[in-house]
Enzyme design. Structure first.
Site, PDB file in Angstrom:
ATOM      1  N   ASP A   1       0.836  -1.208   0.000  1.00 16.55           N
ATOM      2  CA  ASP A   1       0.000   0.000   0.000  1.00 16.55           C
ATOM      3  C   ASP A   1       0.873   1.263   0.000  1.00 16.55           C
ATOM      4  O   ASP A   1       2.079   1.203   0.290  1.00 16.55           O
ATOM      5  CB  ASP A   1      -0.895  -0.033   1.251  1.00 16.55           C
ATOM      6  CG  ASP A   1      -2.231   0.666   1.044  1.00 16.55           C
ATOM      7  OD1 ASP A   1      -2.342   1.483   0.104  1.00 16.55           O
ATOM      8  OD2 ASP A   1      -3.156   0.411   1.834  1.00 16.55           O
TER       9      ASP A   1
ATOM     10  N   ASP B   1     -10.829   1.875  -3.336  1.00 14.70           N
ATOM     11  CA  ASP B   1     -11.452   1.612  -2.030  1.00 14.70           C
ATOM     12  C   ASP B   1     -12.968   1.664  -2.130  1.00 14.70           C
ATOM     13  O   ASP B   1     -13.665   1.259  -1.202  1.00 14.70           O
ATOM     14  CB  ASP B   1     -10.985   2.655  -1.002  1.00 14.70           C
ATOM     15  CG  ASP B   1      -9.619   2.303  -0.439  1.00 14.70           C
ATOM     16  OD1 ASP B   1      -9.130   1.184  -0.705  1.00 14.70           O
ATOM     17  OD2 ASP B   1      -9.037   3.146   0.266  1.00 14.70           O
TER      18      ASP B   1
HETATM   19  C1  DGJ Z   1      -5.966   1.684   1.845  1.00 15.02           C
HETATM   20  C2  DGJ Z   1      -6.325   0.481   1.033  1.00 15.02           C
HETATM   21  O1  DGJ Z   1      -6.817   0.861  -0.215  1.00 15.02           O
HETATM   22  C3  DGJ Z   1      -7.335  -0.359   1.809  1.00 15.02           C
HETATM   23  O2  DGJ Z   1      -7.741  -1.456   1.045  1.00 15.02           O
HETATM   24  C4  DGJ Z   1      -6.699  -0.796   3.096  1.00 15.02           C
HETATM   25  O3  DGJ Z   1      -5.624  -1.651   2.826  1.00 15.02           O
HETATM   26  C5  DGJ Z   1      -6.229   0.407   3.890  1.00 15.02           C
HETATM   27  N1  DGJ Z   1      -5.398   1.270   3.101  1.00 15.02           N
HETATM   28  C6  DGJ Z   1      -5.479  -0.029   5.115  1.00 15.02           C
HETATM   29  O4  DGJ Z   1      -4.944   1.029   5.804  1.00 15.02           O
END
Ligand code: DGJ
Length: 721
Positions: free
Chosen positions: A465, A535
């Site tokens: 991430d 997301d």
């Molecule tokens: C952002 C990601 O897009 C989510 O899927 C998740 O992993 C969160 N970060 C976790 O902090």
């Protein structure tokens, strides 16, 4: 596929099965572009080579140089701008020589340019593969002198488009924001310059380095999914990038050029004596069969030549990820409970997301401390991993290596390991700062910590991430002439780290994530096997995000989760089947609180996961055909056809049914007209020829309501036809 040189014309011909790209050396010894479009039968058919004049030769300040050094009387976007040690800022590049190499996979051309006075060399590279319509180009520069040269701008290349005659060009690009990545934008090109870019230090949720141009304008409808000429391309770079589309005011409709590369904004590189600098790869293609074929050509190229070979040909597993239901409340018991349900539903990979390490009880602390949280998981990861394995699944984990919370052991020990300016505050976003991956000690720390994690635990998948953009990009410890190299060195540092980890742990596959789809480009896709698309997991919103995504990138990389309903973003309520069908359009994941699902829901989910496994080879490795766009009305319809056309799957999903619109009639595409297909999924199975399915199509009158959906499976009755 071939690259040929015609000595008497000093011209190069880069040809794929259907496309040609031609350029040559003009009398003044500069490289001029000649042609990019449909492949023609003879070399002398190309303008500039045979009887037809090069349409691009105008006044020198508007000429279509193949790679424009900023110097002389030029005012268009340059490819390369440098300052020599004596402060001369005028670059004069002349053709020097070339080299052509071939093997049974690809052909590669290197064209060497040299400055007229200074010991400074530019190499232009071009590559084509035997089994692809896509051409790659990039450049490298070499300082052959004994004083440094400052690079201030360097692109991977400029592509010149042919004259559209009537009308002009239209640009299609993908832009958006968190929760709304990859939205399709279309705009007519007018005089001046349109820039697509990132200045955020990563590819960005706001835009992705991909473009497509087609003819449109007065009296011209432009290309659509199935017809029309489209020139398209993408840059392989996960740092600050730039695509500029520029139309000359002098050459209306003729002088359109697309330039792409590392973003020159706040960039500078101190090229020391004897050193070289190489740009990212710009990949581009042309088709006369519309945006659908442009996508299919680009996807096939990604499957064959971009995605890491270890996993490119294998099915991407159905995964479960606990982020949405659990957030930071990771415990051994909660993970084991979820793993049991996930395994019963048919998941093949169980992923623990954020919250398992350091003091990570919320997003306020812990980033940078890559050891298992002793309070949340006192027994470490092993018991969970063993449980997951015993359930027949593989185990995956989340990391965010390039970031640090000020509230972390790492930051307390090394406050100078982030980007910062000494006299300015350090702006936090999500309570975190960006680590300075330009520093080799920071890279070494991260490699050691992550190598240990992967060596000590049986991890076969990592979600990587990156949750905030760069701000205050200072690197005060570096010599002042090198501080602005940080934009490029960060991206290189990320690539180096991931490449080293991949090499040390070849059993691990990787997902690129950045607050959703903030790091998707052809550079990261050379190292990541899949992508977290957004997301925004609402199955209806996703249809818009996913459609845009597949214009540029291959569906097998696009991960989509089935989550709880009503959805947390907009409280939209949708059926489990609808959520699954929306997620089956790419790589399938489940991300809901499945322990709370009813027995009936769990059984339905299990059946749908099984259905996906039956058709995933079509979604992940087949050819995509977009039939109905969510942007156009009440339906989305997408099909995936096996390359040999013996099998296909079609998904039809309703959006909001409005104003008694007639039901969707979907004409299949890409089938073999004379083959008989068994059709399953609309009423009782029946048999119909490919011709009938493509000419007449199937009616979806039974999809009457909002958020209704169907999955149709087609299989050839007479294999081989
Ligand atoms: C952002 C990601 O897009 C989510 O899927 C998740 O992993 C969160 N970060 C976790 O902090």
């Amino acid at each position: 596929m071939s690259i040929k040189y015609l000595a008497e014309k000093r011209a190069w011909f880069i040809e794929t099965a259907t496309t040609a790209y031609v350029f040559g050396v003009e009398e003044g010894n500069k490289l001029l572009h000649y042609y990019w479009g449909t492949r023609l039968p003879n070399q002398t058919d190309y303008p500039g080579v045979g009887p037809l004049p090069n349409q691009y030769v105008y006044d020198t300040h508007e000429a279509a140089y193949e790679y424009l050094g900023w110097g002389g009387i030029n005012y268009t976007e340059p490819d390369l701008k440098v300052t020599f040690a004596d402060d001369v800022r005028d670059l004069v590049l002349f053709y020097h020589d070339y080299d052509l190499t071939e093997n049974n996979v690809s052909s590669e051309l290197k064209v060497v340019l040299k400055d007229a006075y200074y010991p400074f060399q530019v190499n232009l590279f071009y590559r084509v593969f035997n089994d692809s319509e896509i051409i790659e180009r990039w450049a490298s520069v070499l300082n052959l002198g004994d004083t440094p040269t400052r690079i201030e701008q360097i692109s991977s290349g400029t592509l010149h488009l042919p004259s559209p005659g009537e009308g002009g060009y239209r640009l299609t690009h993908l832009a958006g924001r968190w929760g709304a990545e990859f939205q399709v934008n279309r705009t007519n090109i007018t005089d001046g310059k349109k820039s697509l870019e990132s200045r955020r230090g990563h590819t960005s949720n706001e835009a992705t380095p991909w473009f497509a141009l087609d003819y449109a304008g007065p009296g011209r409808a432009g290309a659509d999914e199935d017809q029309g000429q489209v020139w398209f391309g993408g840059l392989g770079w996960s740092g600050n990038w730039l695509v500029t589309v520029e139309q000359s005011t002098y050459l209306k409709g003729k002088g359109v050029r697309v330039s792409s590369g590392i973003n020159p904004f706040d960039f500078s590189w101190n090229l020391k004596p004897g050193q070289s600098f190489e740009t990212p790869v710009l990949s581009f293609g042309y088709t006369s069969e519309g945006f659908g074929e442009a996508s299919r050509l680009f996807h096939r190229y990604q499957l064959r030549h971009i995605l890491p070979a270890e996993f490119a040909g294998k099915p991407r597993p159905v995964l479960y990820n606990s982020w949405e239901p659990i957030q930071f409340d990771v415990t051994e018991q909660s993970q084991m409970d979820l793993a049991e349900v996930a395994a019963r539903m048919g998941a093949e990979l169980f992923v623990i997301d954020d919250g398992w390490f350091g003091a990570r009880d919320s997003d306020h602390a812990g980033l940078g401390d890559w050891f298992v949280s002793p309070t949340k998981l006192p027994n470490g990861l092993k018991p969970i991993i063993e449980h997951v394995h015993a359930l027949g699944m593989e185990f995956g984990i989340w990391i965010e290596p390039e970031m640090v919370n000020p509230d972390s052991d790492l930051y307390r020990a090394h406050p100078d390991w982030v980007y910062y300016f000494p006299t300015r505050s350090r702006t936090e976003r999500r309570q975190q700062l960006v680590l300075n991956l330009s520093r080799t000690d920071v890279q070494a720390y991260l490699f050691e910590a992550l190598d240990k994690l992967l060596s000590e635990n049986a991890i076969s998948f990592v979600k990587w991430d990156y949750n905030r953009p760069v701000s205050e990009p200072g690197w005060p410890e570096a010599p002042s002439a090198e501080q602005r190299e940080m934009w490029v060195r960060s991206a290189q540092g990320f690539y180096n780290l991931l490449d080293r980890l991949r090499a040390a742990h070849p059993q691990v596959s990787w997902e690129s994530c950045s607050s959703g789809g903030g790091r998707v480009d052809l550079g990261v896709l050379r190292r990541a096997d899949q992508v977290w698309t957004s997301d925004n997991t609402d199955p209806y919103d996703r249809l818009f995000i996913q459609e845009g995504y597949t214009l540029a990138y291959a569906p097998r990389t696009m991960f989509c989760w089935v989550v709880d309903t009503p959805h947390w973003l907009g409280k939209r309520d949708t059926s489990l089947t609808y959520r699954f069908h929306s997620s089956m359009l790419g790589g399938l994941g489940i991300g809901g609180h499945i322990s709370n699902w009813s027995e009936e829901e769990k059984t339905t989910a299990r059946g749908l996961v099984e259905e996906y496994k039956q058709i995933r080879h079509l979604v992940q490795d087949g050819l995509i055909y977009r039939h109905l766009s969510p942007r156009d009305g009440s339906y989305t319809a997408v099909s995936y056809v096996r390359e040999d056309r013996l099998e296909a799957v079609l998904f039809v999903l309703t959006l909001g049914r409005r104003l008694a619109l007639p039901p969707a009639q979907v004409r299949l595409k890409g089938l073999n007209p004379t083959t008989l297909y068994r059709v399953e999924g609309v009423g009782e199975p029946f048999t119909l020829s490919g011709a009938a399915l493509m000419q007449h199509g199937l009616n979806f009158g039974h999809l009457k309501y909002d958020f209704d959906s169907a999955k149709i499976y087609l299989s050839a009755l007479e294999p081989g036809k």
